[in-house]
Design a protein around this motif. Structure first.
Motif, PDB file in Angstrom:
ATOM      1  N   TYR A 170     -68.730  64.824  77.331  1.00 55.36           N
ATOM      2  CA  TYR A 170     -69.390  65.675  76.339  1.00 55.36           C
ATOM      3  C   TYR A 170     -68.910  67.117  76.482  1.00 55.36           C
ATOM      4  CZ  TYR A 170     -72.704  62.419  74.202  1.00 55.36           C
ATOM      5  OH  TYR A 170     -73.258  61.412  73.470  1.00 55.36           O
ATOM      6  N   ILE A 171     -68.798  67.581  77.714  1.00 56.96           N
ATOM      7  CA  ILE A 171     -68.389  68.973  77.915  1.00 56.96           C
ATOM      8  C   ILE A 171     -66.957  69.196  77.435  1.00 56.96           C
ATOM      9  CG2 ILE A 171     -67.892  70.743  79.668  1.00 56.96           C
ATOM     10  CD1 ILE A 171     -70.381  69.852  81.159  1.00 56.96           C
ATOM     11  N   SER A 172     -66.052  68.250  77.707  1.00 57.97           N
ATOM     12  CA  SER A 172     -64.675  68.523  77.268  1.00 57.97           C
ATOM     13  C   SER A 172     -64.566  68.503  75.745  1.00 57.97           C
ATOM     14  CB  SER A 172     -63.664  67.589  77.939  1.00 57.97           C
ATOM     15  OG  SER A 172     -63.964  66.270  77.642  1.00 57.97           O
ATOM     16  N   ARG A 173     -65.329  67.642  75.067  1.00 55.14           N
ATOM     17  CA  ARG A 173     -65.311  67.673  73.595  1.00 55.14           C
ATOM     18  C   ARG A 173     -65.954  68.953  73.056  1.00 55.14           C
ATOM     19  NH1 ARG A 173     -65.681  61.838  70.638  1.00 55.14           N
ATOM     20  NH2 ARG A 173     -64.314  60.671  72.024  1.00 55.14           N
ATOM     21  N   LEU A 174     -67.052  69.362  73.666  1.00 52.87           N
ATOM     22  CA  LEU A 174     -67.714  70.591  73.216  1.00 52.87           C
ATOM     23  C   LEU A 174     -66.843  71.816  73.472  1.00 52.87           C
ATOM     24  CD1 LEU A 174     -71.371  69.766  74.344  1.00 52.87           C
ATOM     25  CD2 LEU A 174     -70.673  70.283  71.995  1.00 52.87           C
ATOM     26  N   ASN A 175     -66.139  71.818  74.590  1.00 54.80           N
ATOM     27  CA  ASN A 175     -65.225  72.933  74.880  1.00 54.80           C
ATOM     28  C   ASN A 175     -64.154  73.055  73.794  1.00 54.80           C
ATOM     29  OD1 ASN A 175     -66.433  73.842  77.235  1.00 54.80           O
ATOM     30  ND2 ASN A 175     -65.123  72.600  78.581  1.00 54.80           N
ATOM     31  N   VAL A 176     -63.611  71.918  73.398  1.00 48.97           N
ATOM     32  CA  VAL A 176     -62.576  71.915  72.361  1.00 48.97           C
ATOM     33  C   VAL A 176     -63.135  72.442  71.040  1.00 48.97           C
ATOM     34  CG1 VAL A 176     -61.287  70.335  70.854  1.00 48.97           C
ATOM     35  CG2 VAL A 176     -61.021  70.185  73.335  1.00 48.97           C
ATOM     36  N   LEU A 177     -64.318  71.958  70.660  1.00 46.87           N
ATOM     37  CA  LEU A 177     -64.918  72.392  69.387  1.00 46.87           C
ATOM     38  C   LEU A 177     -65.242  73.879  69.417  1.00 46.87           C
ATOM     39  CD1 LEU A 177     -67.231  69.314  68.726  1.00 46.87           C
ATOM     40  CD2 LEU A 177     -65.224  69.976  67.387  1.00 46.87           C
ATOM     41  N   ARG A 178     -65.785  74.367  70.518  1.00 52.20           N
ATOM     42  CA  ARG A 178     -66.117  75.788  70.616  1.00 52.20           C
ATOM     43  C   ARG A 178     -64.852  76.648  70.553  1.00 52.20           C
ATOM     44  NH1 ARG A 178     -67.790  76.069  75.599  1.00 52.20           N
ATOM     45  NH2 ARG A 178     -65.593  76.344  76.086  1.00 52.20           N
ATOM     46  N   ASP A 179     -63.828  76.245  71.304  1.00 52.93           N
ATOM     47  CA  ASP A 179     -62.623  77.068  71.348  1.00 52.93           C
ATOM     48  C   ASP A 179     -61.882  77.065  70.006  1.00 52.93           C
ATOM     49  OD1 ASP A 179     -63.377  77.651  73.887  1.00 52.93           O
ATOM     50  OD2 ASP A 179     -61.898  76.384  74.878  1.00 52.93           O
ATOM     51  N   LEU A 180     -61.931  75.965  69.291  1.00 56.70           N
ATOM     52  CA  LEU A 180     -61.354  75.946  67.938  1.00 56.70           C
ATOM     53  C   LEU A 180     -62.131  76.896  67.038  1.00 56.70           C
ATOM     54  CD1 LEU A 180     -60.678  72.134  67.340  1.00 56.70           C
ATOM     55  CD2 LEU A 180     -58.958  73.954  67.331  1.00 56.70           C
ATOM     56  N   CYS A 181     -63.441  76.878  67.174  1.00 59.44           N
ATOM     57  CA  CYS A 181     -64.294  77.750  66.365  1.00 59.44           C
ATOM     58  C   CYS A 181     -64.005  79.218  66.673  1.00 59.44           C
ATOM     59  CB  CYS A 181     -65.758  77.409  66.630  1.00 59.44           C
ATOM     60  SG  CYS A 181     -66.902  78.141  65.463  1.00 59.44           S
TER      61      CYS A 181
END
Ligand SMILES: *[C@@H]1O[C@H](CO)[C@@H](O)[C@H](O)[C@H]1NC(C)=O
Length: 302
Positions: free
Chosen positions: A251-262
């Protein structure tokens, strides 16, 4: 090509997120869209915190995902809720969207609003095409784009050559070099852009269907600034063979990706759920989707 005739309505109706964040599309004319921003995090419905004007809204920090150091303090249910909530609604509208290639897994949605108009000599990168060239071919035929398609698992494509469709049987990764595991060469996005002479060029569209490698590729590409001059980024986050496994780390690695793209400006305009990835979550005690097709627009170009 499938034209989303009712893309605007679709956007307005897609706001099915309750109790979190809702973007209300109040008018859809003109370039600056008057949007009502209602932030209802941890508050009851109807509890309006702030209302800002359109232009402000598009620049507003809508990313909503806390830093990595905060996420590691979250419990698994809290991470799961945040992740599924984040992907339950789109962030910005596209007035005119089209789907090219197959309706289902081979195809992708593209926004063709004024700012994102595709015209010769547009450049498209498509990673993880498998043997499905329906999207690549339609992008070339419809818009005259130069399409660079990649897949390390496809040695022979068995298709007719198109002048502007360049297939490379290699993969994108967070390193450049030979991969023993995949038995082929891998390249970073920077290396690929350099190879094709696109270092200083805007890339119109990137599509990526390389699960689970996207979780290594995207952080690397963002860190090196290789996605900044990309107008549209379409991502399959997970796929039926790589459905989300419910661990804190995943979950954290997917959330990290989404946040950094944002953070660099990518906002979702359409999110398709793949029902083949539906599973029962032991964390949330309900059925959830374990892979999504998310299409982002880069705010830098709006
Ligand atoms: C590439 O990704 C893998 C898997 O996430 C990671 O172990 C490795 O450290 C990364 N390498 C680089 C150069 O970023």
């Amino acid at each position: 090509m499938v034209v989303h005739k009712n893309a605007q309505e679709r956007f307005a109706m897609a706001k099915r997120c309750s109790g979190c964040v809702t973007l209300w599309l109040t008018s859809i004319t003109g370039l600056s869209l008057p949007l009502l921003w209602m932030d209802m995090v941890n508050r009851g419905p109807g509890n309006l915190i702030k209302t800002v004007s359109a232009t402000q809204t598009s620049r507003l920090d809508t990313c909503m995902i806390p830093s990595h150091s905060a996420l590691v303090t979250y419990t698994l249910p809290r991470l799961a809720t945040l992740y599924h909530t984040y992907l339950s609604s789109e962030q910005i509208p596209c007035k005119q969207g089209v789907r090219l290639g197959r309706t289902r897994s081979g195809g992708w949605d593209v926004c063709i609003d004024e700012e994102f108009r595709l015209a010769d000599p547009c450049v498209v990168y498509s990673f993880g095409v498998g043997k499905d060239f329906s999207f690549s071919e339609e992008m070339t035929r419809t818009f005259g784009c130069f399409v660079y398609a990649f897949d390390p698992g496809v040695k022979r494509t068995g298709r007719r050559q198109l002048q502007r469709l360049i297939f490379t049987p290699e993969g994108i990764n967070n390193f450049t070099g030979y991969s023993r595991q995949r038995r082929t060469r891998m390249s970073t996005l920077k290396e690929i852009r350099r190879h094709f002479g696109h270092c200083d060029k805007t890339v119109d569209v990137i599509t990526m269907d390389i699960a689970p490698t996207e979780l290594a590729v995207i952080p690397h590409a963002l860190q090196h600034g290789d996605l900044h001059s990309v107008k549209q980024f379409n991502l399959r986050l997970g796929n039926p063979a790589h459905v989300l496994k419910e661990t804190t780390e995943n979950y954290i690695s997917r959330l990290n990706v989404l946040r950094d793209l944002c953070f660099v400006g990518f906002r979702s305009w359409i999110i398709n759920e793949n029902n083949k990835c539906l599973f029962h979550s032991d964390v949330l005690h309900k059925h959830v989707i374990g892979c999504h097709e998310v299409s982002f627009l880069n705010l830098r170009y709006i």
